[in-house]
Design a protein around this motif. Structure first.
Motif, short mmCIF file in Angstrom:
data_model
loop_
_atom_site.label_atom_id
_atom_site.label_comp_id
_atom_site.label_asym_id
_atom_site.label_seq_id
_atom_site.Cartn_x
_atom_site.Cartn_y
_atom_site.Cartn_z
N GLY A 69 -3.47 10.87 15.49
CA GLY A 69 -3.38 10.03 14.31
C GLY A 69 -4.29 8.83 14.42
N ILE A 70 -4.07 7.87 13.55
CA ILE A 70 -4.89 6.67 13.50
C ILE A 70 -4.00 5.44 13.52
CG2 ILE A 70 -6.45 5.31 12.03
CD1 ILE A 70 -7.70 7.91 11.08
N SER A 71 -4.39 4.45 14.31
CA SER A 71 -3.76 3.14 14.30
C SER A 71 -4.80 2.13 13.86
CB SER A 71 -3.21 2.78 15.68
OG SER A 71 -2.13 3.63 16.01
N TYR A 72 -4.34 0.97 13.39
CA TYR A 72 -5.28 -0.01 12.87
C TYR A 72 -4.74 -1.42 13.02
CZ TYR A 72 -2.07 0.06 8.91
OH TYR A 72 -0.95 0.01 8.13
N ILE A 73 -5.65 -2.37 12.92
CA ILE A 73 -5.32 -3.78 12.80
C ILE A 73 -6.22 -4.35 11.71
CG2 ILE A 73 -4.51 -4.13 15.17
CD1 ILE A 73 -7.27 -5.30 15.84
N VAL A 74 -5.75 -5.40 11.05
CA VAL A 74 -6.56 -6.07 10.04
C VAL A 74 -6.80 -7.49 10.54
CG1 VAL A 74 -6.70 -6.86 7.65
CG2 VAL A 74 -5.62 -4.67 8.18
N GLN A 75 -8.08 -7.83 10.65
CA GLN A 75 -8.48 -9.16 11.08
C GLN A 75 -9.40 -9.74 10.02
OE1 GLN A 75 -10.29 -8.14 14.85
NE2 GLN A 75 -8.40 -8.57 15.96
N GLY A 76 -8.89 -10.68 9.24
CA GLY A 76 -9.68 -11.26 8.15
C GLY A 76 -10.04 -10.21 7.13
N ASP A 77 -11.33 -10.03 6.89
CA ASP A 77 -11.78 -9.06 5.89
C ASP A 77 -12.17 -7.72 6.52
OD1 ASP A 77 -14.15 -9.72 7.11
OD2 ASP A 77 -15.26 -10.01 5.24
N THR A 78 -11.73 -7.49 7.76
CA THR A 78 -12.09 -6.26 8.47
C THR A 78 -10.85 -5.50 8.94
OG1 THR A 78 -14.14 -7.28 9.25
CG2 THR A 78 -13.39 -5.31 10.41
N MET A 79 -10.82 -4.22 8.65
CA MET A 79 -9.79 -3.32 9.16
C MET A 79 -10.41 -2.54 10.30
SD MET A 79 -7.79 -0.40 6.99
CE MET A 79 -6.52 0.60 7.70
N LYS A 80 -9.83 -2.65 11.50
CA LYS A 80 -10.33 -1.92 12.66
C LYS A 80 -9.40 -0.76 12.92
CE LYS A 80 -12.82 -5.64 14.90
NZ LYS A 80 -13.14 -6.24 16.19
N ILE A 81 -9.99 0.45 13.03
CA ILE A 81 -9.18 1.65 13.23
C ILE A 81 -9.57 2.33 14.54
CG2 ILE A 81 -8.90 1.98 10.76
CD1 ILE A 81 -10.84 4.35 10.95
N VAL A 82 -8.64 3.10 15.06
CA VAL A 82 -8.87 3.86 16.29
C VAL A 82 -8.16 5.20 16.15
CG1 VAL A 82 -6.87 2.85 17.50
CG2 VAL A 82 -8.75 3.78 18.81
#
Length: 132
Positions: A69-82
Protein backbone atom coordinates in the motif's frame (compact mmCIF):
# COMPACT_ATOMS: atom_id res chain seq x y z
CA UNK A 1 -5.93 19.50 -16.27
CA UNK A 2 -5.44 22.61 -14.09
CA UNK A 3 -5.05 22.06 -10.37
CA UNK A 4 -6.62 24.63 -8.02
CA UNK A 5 -5.83 24.70 -4.32
CA UNK A 6 -7.37 27.17 -1.87
CA UNK A 7 -6.97 28.00 1.81
CA UNK A 8 -10.36 26.53 2.76
CA UNK A 9 -9.48 23.20 1.19
CA UNK A 10 -6.06 23.39 2.84
CA UNK A 11 -7.71 23.54 6.28
CA UNK A 12 -10.00 20.62 5.43
CA UNK A 13 -7.02 18.63 4.14
CA UNK A 14 -5.00 19.33 7.27
CA UNK A 15 -7.88 18.09 9.41
CA UNK A 16 -8.37 14.96 7.24
CA UNK A 17 -4.65 14.23 7.38
CA UNK A 18 -4.57 14.62 11.15
CA UNK A 19 -7.53 12.25 11.45
CA UNK A 20 -5.89 9.72 9.13
CA UNK A 21 -2.75 9.76 11.26
CA UNK A 22 -4.79 9.35 14.44
CA UNK A 23 -6.80 6.43 13.03
CA UNK A 24 -3.80 4.69 11.48
CA UNK A 25 -1.54 5.39 14.44
CA UNK A 26 0.95 6.76 11.95
CA UNK A 27 4.36 7.93 13.02
CA UNK A 28 7.24 9.23 10.96
CA UNK A 29 8.64 5.68 10.88
CA UNK A 30 5.72 4.49 8.73
CA UNK A 31 6.68 6.75 5.87
CA UNK A 32 10.21 5.47 5.61
CA UNK A 33 10.90 4.33 2.04
CA UNK A 34 12.06 0.76 1.43
CA UNK A 35 12.12 0.59 -2.36
CA UNK A 36 14.71 2.16 -4.64
CA UNK A 37 13.63 4.34 -7.54
CA UNK A 38 14.73 1.73 -10.09
CA UNK A 39 12.66 -1.05 -8.48
CA UNK A 40 9.38 0.90 -8.96
CA UNK A 41 9.95 2.79 -12.24
CA UNK A 42 8.14 3.95 -14.15
CA UNK A 43 5.96 5.78 -11.61
CA UNK A 44 3.01 7.62 -13.15
CA UNK A 45 0.54 9.86 -11.29
CA UNK A 46 -2.77 10.63 -12.99
CA UNK A 47 -5.41 12.92 -11.54
CA UNK A 48 -8.69 10.98 -11.78
CA UNK A 49 -10.88 13.51 -9.94
CA UNK A 50 -10.49 16.81 -8.15
CA UNK A 51 -9.44 15.03 -4.94
CA UNK A 52 -7.97 11.73 -6.18
CA UNK A 53 -4.71 10.66 -7.80
CA UNK A 54 -4.03 7.25 -9.30
CA UNK A 55 -0.46 6.07 -8.78
CA UNK A 56 0.90 3.45 -11.17
CA UNK A 57 4.22 1.72 -10.55
CA UNK A 58 6.01 -1.51 -11.32
CA UNK A 59 5.45 -4.22 -8.73
CA UNK A 60 8.90 -5.31 -7.51
CA UNK A 61 9.55 -9.03 -8.06
CA UNK A 62 10.08 -10.44 -4.57
CA UNK A 63 9.34 -13.82 -3.02
CA UNK A 64 8.95 -12.86 0.67
CA UNK A 65 7.64 -9.26 0.37
CA UNK A 66 5.11 -7.27 -1.64
CA UNK A 67 4.09 -3.64 -2.17
CA UNK A 68 1.17 -3.59 0.26
CA UNK A 69 0.00 0.00 0.00
CA UNK A 70 0.89 3.65 0.29
CA UNK A 71 1.52 5.86 3.31
CA UNK A 72 1.88 9.62 3.22
CA UNK A 73 2.57 12.80 5.12
CA UNK A 74 1.55 16.35 4.23
CA UNK A 75 4.09 19.09 4.87
CA UNK A 76 2.87 22.53 3.83
CA UNK A 77 1.91 22.40 0.17
CA UNK A 78 3.59 19.02 -0.43
CA UNK A 79 2.23 15.51 0.03
CA UNK A 80 5.04 12.97 0.39
CA UNK A 81 4.14 9.36 -0.38
CA UNK A 82 5.95 6.06 0.00
CA UNK A 83 5.18 2.54 -1.25
CA UNK A 84 5.06 0.30 1.82
CA UNK A 85 7.00 -2.96 1.63
CA UNK A 86 5.20 -5.74 3.51
CA UNK A 87 6.26 -9.26 4.43
CA UNK A 88 3.93 -11.95 3.06
CA UNK A 89 1.68 -13.79 5.52
CA UNK A 90 1.98 -11.11 8.24
CA UNK A 91 0.13 -7.92 9.08
CA UNK A 92 1.13 -4.85 7.13
CA UNK A 93 1.21 -1.31 8.52
CA UNK A 94 0.14 0.93 5.66
CA UNK A 95 -2.21 3.90 5.57
CA UNK A 96 -3.87 2.97 2.27
CA UNK A 97 -3.91 -0.77 1.65
CA UNK A 98 -3.62 -1.77 -1.99
CA UNK A 99 -6.14 -4.19 -3.52
CA UNK A 100 -4.09 -6.87 -5.26
CA UNK A 101 -5.69 -8.99 -7.95
CA UNK A 102 -4.27 -12.37 -8.95
CA UNK A 103 -3.11 -12.83 -12.50
CA UNK A 104 -0.18 -12.17 -14.77
CA UNK A 105 2.33 -9.46 -13.82
CA UNK A 106 1.19 -5.94 -14.63
CA UNK A 107 1.80 -2.46 -13.24
CA UNK A 108 0.37 -1.84 -9.76
CA UNK A 109 -2.39 0.76 -9.41
CA UNK A 110 -3.43 2.62 -6.27
CA UNK A 111 -5.80 5.54 -5.78
CA UNK A 112 -4.83 8.04 -3.10
CA UNK A 113 -6.44 11.24 -1.81
CA UNK A 114 -4.95 14.39 -3.28
CA UNK A 115 -4.25 16.46 -0.17
CA UNK A 116 -1.76 19.04 -1.49
CA UNK A 117 -0.99 20.73 -4.81
CA UNK A 118 2.41 18.99 -5.07
CA UNK A 119 3.06 15.24 -4.64
CA UNK A 120 6.52 13.78 -4.09
CA UNK A 121 7.35 10.07 -4.01
CA UNK A 122 10.07 9.11 -1.55
CA UNK A 123 12.46 6.29 -2.47
CA UNK A 124 15.26 4.65 -0.48
CA UNK A 125 17.68 6.48 -2.80
CA UNK A 126 16.02 9.91 -3.06
CA UNK A 127 12.71 11.48 -4.01
CA UNK A 128 10.95 12.73 -7.15
CA UNK A 129 8.05 15.09 -7.69
CA UNK A 130 5.37 13.02 -9.45
CA UNK A 131 2.52 15.56 -9.53
CA UNK A 132 1.91 17.98 -11.13
Amino acid sequence: MTFHFNACRSTACAFATAMAFAVAGCTGDQVKPSYSRSSLEPVVATQVSEYTLQIQFEEPAESMFYAGGISYIVQGDTMKIVIDRCRINTSCDTMLRRHIEPGPPRPALQNIPLLAPRVVMMFADGEDQIFP
